[in-house]
Design an enzyme around this catalytic site. Structure first.
Site, PDB file in Angstrom:
ATOM      1  N   SER A 119     -31.188 -16.643  32.358  1.00 44.12           N
ATOM      2  CA  SER A 119     -31.185 -16.839  33.814  1.00 44.12           C
ATOM      3  C   SER A 119     -30.534 -15.664  34.514  1.00 44.12           C
ATOM      4  O   SER A 119     -30.787 -15.435  35.693  1.00 44.12           O
ATOM      5  CB  SER A 119     -30.375 -18.080  34.184  1.00 44.12           C
ATOM      6  OG  SER A 119     -30.818 -19.195  33.517  1.00 44.12           O
ATOM      7  N   HIS A 140     -38.834 -16.973  32.248  1.00 39.60           N
ATOM      8  CA  HIS A 140     -37.803 -17.858  32.803  1.00 39.60           C
ATOM      9  C   HIS A 140     -38.427 -19.199  33.168  1.00 39.60           C
ATOM     10  O   HIS A 140     -39.093 -19.326  34.196  1.00 39.60           O
ATOM     11  CB  HIS A 140     -37.168 -17.179  34.027  1.00 39.60           C
ATOM     12  CG  HIS A 140     -35.985 -17.900  34.572  1.00 39.60           C
ATOM     13  ND1 HIS A 140     -35.754 -18.045  35.913  1.00 39.60           N
ATOM     14  CD2 HIS A 140     -34.954 -18.524  33.951  1.00 39.60           C
ATOM     15  CE1 HIS A 140     -34.639 -18.726  36.094  1.00 39.60           C
ATOM     16  NE2 HIS A 140     -34.133 -19.030  34.923  1.00 39.60           N
ATOM     17  N   GLU A 152     -41.161 -17.890  35.763  1.00 43.72           N
ATOM     18  CA  GLU A 152     -40.980 -16.531  36.290  1.00 43.72           C
ATOM     19  C   GLU A 152     -41.139 -15.574  35.122  1.00 43.72           C
ATOM     20  O   GLU A 152     -40.447 -15.712  34.109  1.00 43.72           O
ATOM     21  CB  GLU A 152     -39.581 -16.361  36.883  1.00 43.72           C
ATOM     22  CG  GLU A 152     -39.438 -16.854  38.296  1.00 43.72           C
ATOM     23  CD  GLU A 152     -38.043 -16.579  38.861  1.00 43.72           C
ATOM     24  OE1 GLU A 152     -37.947 -16.034  39.959  1.00 43.72           O
ATOM     25  OE2 GLU A 152     -37.043 -16.925  38.204  1.00 43.72           O
ATOM     26  N   ASN A 190     -33.930 -17.806  42.103  1.00 45.15           N
ATOM     27  CA  ASN A 190     -32.491 -17.976  42.314  1.00 45.15           C
ATOM     28  C   ASN A 190     -31.943 -16.977  43.333  1.00 45.15           C
ATOM     29  O   ASN A 190     -30.971 -17.265  44.030  1.00 45.15           O
ATOM     30  CB  ASN A 190     -31.738 -17.856  40.986  1.00 45.15           C
ATOM     31  CG  ASN A 190     -31.897 -19.117  40.151  1.00 45.15           C
ATOM     32  OD1 ASN A 190     -32.234 -20.176  40.676  1.00 45.15           O
ATOM     33  ND2 ASN A 190     -31.681 -19.015  38.854  1.00 45.15           N
TER      34      ASN A 190
HETATM   35  N1  LIG Z   1     -30.091 -25.104  31.673  1.00 49.49           N
HETATM   36  C1  LIG Z   1     -30.860 -24.623  32.629  1.00 49.49           C
HETATM   37  O1  LIG Z   1     -31.086 -25.254  33.668  1.00 49.49           O
HETATM   38  C2  LIG Z   1     -31.537 -23.278  32.439  1.00 49.49           C
HETATM   39  C3  LIG Z   1     -32.641 -22.942  33.259  1.00 49.49           C
HETATM   40  C4  LIG Z   1     -33.318 -21.727  33.036  1.00 49.49           C
HETATM   41  C5  LIG Z   1     -32.868 -20.864  32.027  1.00 49.49           C
HETATM   42  N2  LIG Z   1     -31.774 -21.212  31.262  1.00 49.49           N
HETATM   43  C6  LIG Z   1     -31.376 -20.285  30.179  1.00 49.49           C
HETATM   44  O2  LIG Z   1     -31.838 -20.817  28.949  1.00 49.49           O
HETATM   45  C7  LIG Z   1     -30.953 -20.428  27.891  1.00 49.49           C
HETATM   46  C8  LIG Z   1     -30.479 -21.675  27.162  1.00 49.49           C
HETATM   47  O3  LIG Z   1     -29.827 -22.518  28.069  1.00 49.49           O
HETATM   48  P1  LIG Z   1     -29.605 -24.070  27.742  1.00 49.49           P
HETATM   49  O4  LIG Z   1     -29.177 -24.693  29.018  1.00 49.49           O
HETATM   50  O5  LIG Z   1     -30.757 -24.606  26.997  1.00 49.49           O
HETATM   51  O6  LIG Z   1     -28.334 -23.976  26.739  1.00 49.49           O
HETATM   52  P2  LIG Z   1     -27.799 -25.095  25.717  1.00 49.49           P
HETATM   53  O7  LIG Z   1     -26.332 -24.865  25.619  1.00 49.49           O
HETATM   54  O8  LIG Z   1     -28.304 -26.449  26.086  1.00 49.49           O
HETATM   55  O9  LIG Z   1     -28.494 -24.693  24.319  1.00 49.49           O
HETATM   56  C9  LIG Z   1     -28.236 -23.496  23.655  1.00 49.49           C
HETATM   57  C10 LIG Z   1     -28.564 -23.671  22.172  1.00 49.49           C
HETATM   58  O10 LIG Z   1     -28.485 -22.371  21.533  1.00 49.49           O
HETATM   59  C11 LIG Z   1     -28.011 -22.576  20.226  1.00 49.49           C
HETATM   60  N3  LIG Z   1     -27.522 -21.323  19.640  1.00 49.49           N
HETATM   61  C12 LIG Z   1     -26.339 -20.690  19.867  1.00 49.49           C
HETATM   62  N4  LIG Z   1     -26.282 -19.571  19.119  1.00 49.49           N
HETATM   63  C13 LIG Z   1     -27.432 -19.493  18.406  1.00 49.49           C
HETATM   64  C14 LIG Z   1     -27.962 -18.558  17.459  1.00 49.49           C
HETATM   65  N5  LIG Z   1     -27.260 -17.489  17.076  1.00 49.49           N
HETATM   66  N6  LIG Z   1     -29.176 -18.799  16.919  1.00 49.49           N
HETATM   67  C15 LIG Z   1     -29.899 -19.898  17.297  1.00 49.49           C
HETATM   68  N7  LIG Z   1     -29.451 -20.808  18.188  1.00 49.49           N
HETATM   69  C16 LIG Z   1     -28.234 -20.612  18.736  1.00 49.49           C
HETATM   70  C17 LIG Z   1     -26.922 -23.642  20.400  1.00 49.49           C
HETATM   71  O11 LIG Z   1     -26.608 -24.280  19.144  1.00 49.49           O
HETATM   72  C18 LIG Z   1     -27.581 -24.583  21.418  1.00 49.49           C
HETATM   73  O12 LIG Z   1     -28.291 -25.636  20.757  1.00 49.49           O
HETATM   74  C19 LIG Z   1     -29.858 -19.620  28.555  1.00 49.49           C
HETATM   75  O13 LIG Z   1     -30.176 -18.253  28.449  1.00 49.49           O
HETATM   76  C20 LIG Z   1     -29.901 -20.074  30.013  1.00 49.49           C
HETATM   77  O14 LIG Z   1     -29.441 -19.083  30.902  1.00 49.49           O
HETATM   78  C21 LIG Z   1     -31.117 -22.402  31.429  1.00 49.49           C
END
Ligand SMILES: NC(=O)c1ccc[n+]([C@@H]2O[C@H](COP(=O)([O-])OP(=O)(O)OC[C@H]3O[C@@H](n4cnc5c(N)ncnc54)[C@H](O)[C@@H]3O)[C@@H](O)[C@H]2O)c1
Length: 283
Positions: A119, A140, A152, A190
């Protein structure tokens, strides 16, 4: 275009949604996480979400079973071998992402496109860490992925036209609409949304209107489905402050300064829905 096998890295909130929509669209998916429990939770979530789609007659029971059968769970990066596309959706941390992108690049062919769902991090900087930066792009997705219609697509400085075309094709095959953005903090959505929320907080801080009236004004006057302050509470005020801080630093522009009231709310531990209190009160 040769696009059959997709790796999804990270089985959290976004990763499980991305794996679900890719499997439902007919791709073979490898969902990879370092934590086995995260994989099991993701599979349970996907199963429940697909059940809901069966109940709504969006999918048949057979289509649900076929989608689930296309998802392979793994904790081992070697399982990415043969992937045409890998979408990284792991924890938002620059050092972590730089490390795991190299792990991915070491397993896949030079033809494979690698994408990040970040993000806030720079796609150009992430691209510089892989062996073929031209085949790196930002994808995204929005939360919750199965419900939200937008992707995106973010081109880094190095991204090739062919990689961009593959990202657009994927979006179409997932039934989503893609918009293409350049690589600047916040991309497009955003960048526009977050300063609008910040302005709503400044309006509240100035005492121009109550939180309820500001939200009602934007819902009924602008047809927004949720008022900006209620949305801030949903996003989490700490997350919002972090995004604004990244804009402020990334653009070196005072127009992105976080509202002092937002900083004060975060300092008080009033983080929105997750703490039970933000601009509105929750149960
Ligand atoms: N949550 C949102 O609303 C949202 C929206 C758009 C984009 N994002 C982006 O998506 C990405 C993930 O966000 P999220 O909210 O799903 O996070 P989350 O914390 O729910 O999940 C992250 C996952 O990554 C895993 N992980 C950590 N290190 C790892 C590795 N070395 N190898 C494999 N897996 C690993 C963790 O165990 C966890 O299950 C981020 O970059 C975030 O910026 C999030």
């Amino acid at each position: 275009m040769n696009l059959h096998r997709i790796g999804v890295i990270g089985a959290g909130t976004m990763g499980n949604g991305i794996a679900q929509v890719c499997a439902a669209a007919g791709f073979d998916v490898t969902l990879l996480d370092i934590a086995e429990p995260a994989l099991q939770r993701a599979l349970a979530t996907i199963d429940k979400n697909l059940d809901r789609q069966v109940a709504k007659q969006v999918l048949s029971a057979e289509q649900k079973d076929a989608a689930l059968a296309r998802i392979r769970l793994s904790t081992d990066y070697t399982s990415l071998e043969g992937a045409d596309l890998v979408i990284e959706a792991a924890t938002e941390n620059l050092d972590l992402k730089l490390r795991l992108l190299q792990q991915i690049a070491a397993q896949v062919s030079t033809e494979c496109v690698i994408a990040s769902n970040t993000s806030s991090l720079s796609i150009t900087q992430l691209a510089a860490s892989v062996s073929v930066p031209e085949r790196f792009i930002g994808l995204h997705f929005f939360n919750p992925v199965p419900m939200m219609g937008l992707i995106e697509v973010i081109r880094g400085l190095q991204t090739s036209d062919a990689t961009h075309a593959l990202a657009l094709e994927l979006s179409t095959r997932l039934g989503k609409t893609a918009i293409t953005a350049g690589n600047r903090p916040g991309f497009v959505v955003n960048r526009i949304l977050v300063p609008m929320i910040n302005e709503a907080i400044l309006v509240l801080q100035e005492g121009l209107a109550s939180a309820e009236d500001i939200d009602a004004g934007m819902r009924l006057g602008c047809n927004q489905p949720i008022g900006p302050l209620a949305l801030a509470d949903l996003i989490g005020l700490d997350t919002l402050l972090a995004i604004l801080a990244a804009f402020y630093e990334g653009f070196n522009d005072s127009k992105y300064r976080p509202a002092p009231l937002l900083k004060e709310m975060v300092a008080a531990g009033y983080l929105g829905r997750k703490s039970g209190r933000g601009f509105h009160a929750y149960g």
